[in-house]
Design a protein around this motif. Structure first.
Motif, short mmCIF file in Angstrom:
data_model
loop_
_atom_site.label_atom_id
_atom_site.label_comp_id
_atom_site.label_asym_id
_atom_site.label_seq_id
_atom_site.Cartn_x
_atom_site.Cartn_y
_atom_site.Cartn_z
N LEU A 25 0.83 -1.21 0.00
CA LEU A 25 0.00 0.00 0.00
C LEU A 25 0.86 1.26 0.00
N ILE A 26 1.89 1.26 0.83
CA ILE A 26 2.77 2.43 0.90
C ILE A 26 3.52 2.61 -0.42
N SER A 27 4.03 1.50 -0.96
CA SER A 27 4.81 1.58 -2.20
C SER A 27 3.95 1.99 -3.39
N ALA A 28 2.67 1.64 -3.37
CA ALA A 28 1.79 2.05 -4.46
C ALA A 28 1.70 3.56 -4.55
N GLY A 29 1.77 4.23 -3.41
CA GLY A 29 1.73 5.68 -3.42
C GLY A 29 3.05 6.33 -3.80
N THR A 30 4.13 5.53 -3.84
CA THR A 30 5.44 6.08 -4.14
C THR A 30 5.49 6.64 -5.56
N TYR A 31 4.90 5.92 -6.53
CA TYR A 31 4.90 6.38 -7.91
C TYR A 31 4.21 7.74 -8.02
N ALA A 56 17.79 11.15 8.81
CA ALA A 56 17.56 11.74 10.13
C ALA A 56 16.65 10.84 10.97
N ALA A 57 15.64 10.27 10.33
CA ALA A 57 14.72 9.38 11.05
C ALA A 57 15.44 8.14 11.56
N PHE A 58 16.29 7.54 10.73
CA PHE A 58 16.97 6.31 11.13
C PHE A 58 18.05 6.56 12.18
N VAL A 59 18.75 7.69 12.10
CA VAL A 59 19.72 8.02 13.14
C VAL A 59 19.02 8.18 14.49
N THR A 60 17.85 8.79 14.47
CA THR A 60 17.06 8.94 15.70
C THR A 60 16.61 7.58 16.22
N LEU A 61 16.13 6.71 15.33
CA LEU A 61 15.71 5.37 15.75
C LEU A 61 16.86 4.58 16.36
N ALA A 189 15.48 -6.58 11.43
CA ALA A 189 15.05 -5.66 10.38
C ALA A 189 15.40 -4.21 10.69
N LEU A 190 15.23 -3.81 11.96
CA LEU A 190 15.46 -2.40 12.31
C LEU A 190 16.91 -1.99 12.08
N ARG A 191 17.84 -2.76 12.62
CA ARG A 191 19.24 -2.39 12.47
C ARG A 191 19.70 -2.54 11.02
N ALA A 192 19.29 -3.61 10.36
CA ALA A 192 19.71 -3.80 8.98
C ALA A 192 19.25 -2.64 8.10
N THR A 193 18.00 -2.24 8.28
CA THR A 193 17.46 -1.14 7.47
C THR A 193 18.10 0.18 7.87
N ALA A 194 18.22 0.42 9.17
CA ALA A 194 18.78 1.69 9.64
C ALA A 194 20.23 1.83 9.20
N TRP A 195 21.01 0.79 9.34
CA TRP A 195 22.42 0.86 8.93
C TRP A 195 22.55 1.14 7.43
N MET A 234 7.50 7.49 4.80
CA MET A 234 6.67 6.32 4.56
C MET A 234 7.37 5.28 3.66
N THR A 235 7.94 5.76 2.54
CA THR A 235 8.59 4.81 1.63
C THR A 235 9.95 4.35 2.15
N SER A 236 10.81 5.31 2.51
CA SER A 236 12.19 4.96 2.85
C SER A 236 12.36 4.46 4.28
N VAL A 237 11.42 4.75 5.16
CA VAL A 237 11.54 4.26 6.54
C VAL A 237 10.56 3.12 6.78
N VAL A 238 9.27 3.41 6.74
CA VAL A 238 8.28 2.40 7.08
C VAL A 238 8.29 1.23 6.09
N ALA A 239 8.21 1.53 4.78
CA ALA A 239 8.16 0.47 3.79
C ALA A 239 9.44 -0.36 3.77
N TYR A 240 10.59 0.29 3.90
CA TYR A 240 11.86 -0.45 3.91
C TYR A 240 11.96 -1.32 5.16
N LEU A 241 11.51 -0.83 6.30
CA LEU A 241 11.51 -1.64 7.52
C LEU A 241 10.63 -2.87 7.35
#
Length: 311
Positions: A25-31, A56-61, A189-195, A234-241
């Motif tokens: 759903l999130i990725s559909a809105g990316t286009y 900035a979001a991932f450094v905070t997480l 997933a959190l660390r892999a995506t954040a790193w 949404m795309t780069s943080v939530v969807a990637y996570l």
């Protein structure tokens, strides 16, 4: 969680599929968000701001999450490769191609992702060939083709240059998916995506003096700014996570097949919010995609055999 006939523990698939459904759903809105932002800003500026937001979001997480903040030394090579592929390479190629082509073409090329991930997993020895998995991937791909042809793909001609850039972006995403599974399985997933996304942001920083364009971004409409925030959070943080969460639980080919749902979901979103007409191709193409996804998810997991060498 349950146990298989071989005694192996199976993951909570309901959570995995729910995560992937939300990711679709999130990725559909990316286009839509990407196209909207690029009506006022250059592709490179949109990509840079997207990663500044997500970085900035991932450094905070990472700062708020207990545990190691940096990857172990043994993982740095993989993290940098994934940051490069999932960030500058994938996104620069995708946005540059999308600015020269159409969303329909981009969706069609990204429908090749499951096939690419499956082939890569076979070549790397991480999965074994399965007739049912192959049939599911090809069935879903056929459904995407039917859907996009029904939405006027033949008349929505993109430039060859744009299409080749999008295809190269798909290759980078296949690498990000297949090489990301071991990292997500080992470190979560959190660390892999954040790193990986923090590295992706760092790799973009040398471009700041050339494409930041703060005055142009400040002068852009609220809708364009909102599109960048959507892409960044949404795309780069939530969807990637969610993507890496699923990769940490099930084989990469089973995760990748869900990307074929995006064109159908995008068509439904366009119907709901843009008042685009629905055609019979949506029903047929969507049904084929769902059948393909079901075939792939129902296939038995065939892990590659472990070779033990005599000492």
């Amino acid at each position: 969680m349950g146990a298989s006939a071989t005694g192996a523990v199976t993951p909570p698939l309901g959570r995995v599929y729910s995560a992937l459904a939300l990711q679709v759903l999130i990725s559909a809105g990316t286009y839509l968000a990407a196209k909207r932002a690029m009506t006022e800003l250059s592709p490179f500026t949109v990509v840079l701001w997207r990663f500044l937001v997500c970085g900035a979001a991932f450094v905070t997480l990472l700062a708020l999450t207990p545990g190691p903040k940096l990857p172990p030394r043994s993982a740095w090579t993989r993290v940098v490769l994934l940051g490069l592929m999932g960030g500058p390479v994938n996104q620069t190629l995708f946005f540059s191609g999308l600015s020269r082509s159409t969303a329909a073409h981009a969706a069609l090329f990204y429908a090749l992702t499951p096939l690419g991930v499956y082939v890569a997993s076979l070549v790397l020895g991480r999965e074994r060939a399965s007739t049912r998995t192959t049939a599911g991937i090809l069935t879903a791909l056929a459904g995407v083709v039917v859907l996009l042809l029904g939405r006027g793909l033949a008349s929505a001609r993109g430039t060859l240059e744009g299409d080749l850039l999008i295809l190269a972006a798909v290759v980078a995403w296949v690498v990000y998916t297949t090489e990301g599974k071991p990292l997500a399985s080992e470190h979560g997933a959190l660390r892999a995506t954040a790193w990986t996304m923090t590295v992706a942001t760092a790799l973009q920083l040398p471009l700041v003096p050339f494409v930041l364009e703060p005055s142009a971004v400040w002068a852009a409409s609220a809708l364009a700014k909102g599109s960048i925030v959507y892409l960044g959070l949404m795309t780069s943080v939530v969807a990637y996570l969610l993507w890496y969460y699923a990769l940490s639980k099930v084989p990469a080919s089973r995760v990748a097949i869900f990307s074929n749902l995006q064109p159908a979901v995008t068509a439904l979103v366009a119907w709901l919010f843009l008042e685009e007409a629905l055609h019979w191709e949506l029903a047929l193409g969507g049904a084929l995609v769902l059948v393909g996804v079901r075939l792939t998810q129902g296939a038995p997991v065939k892990a590659a055999p472990v070779v033990v060498r005599a000492g």
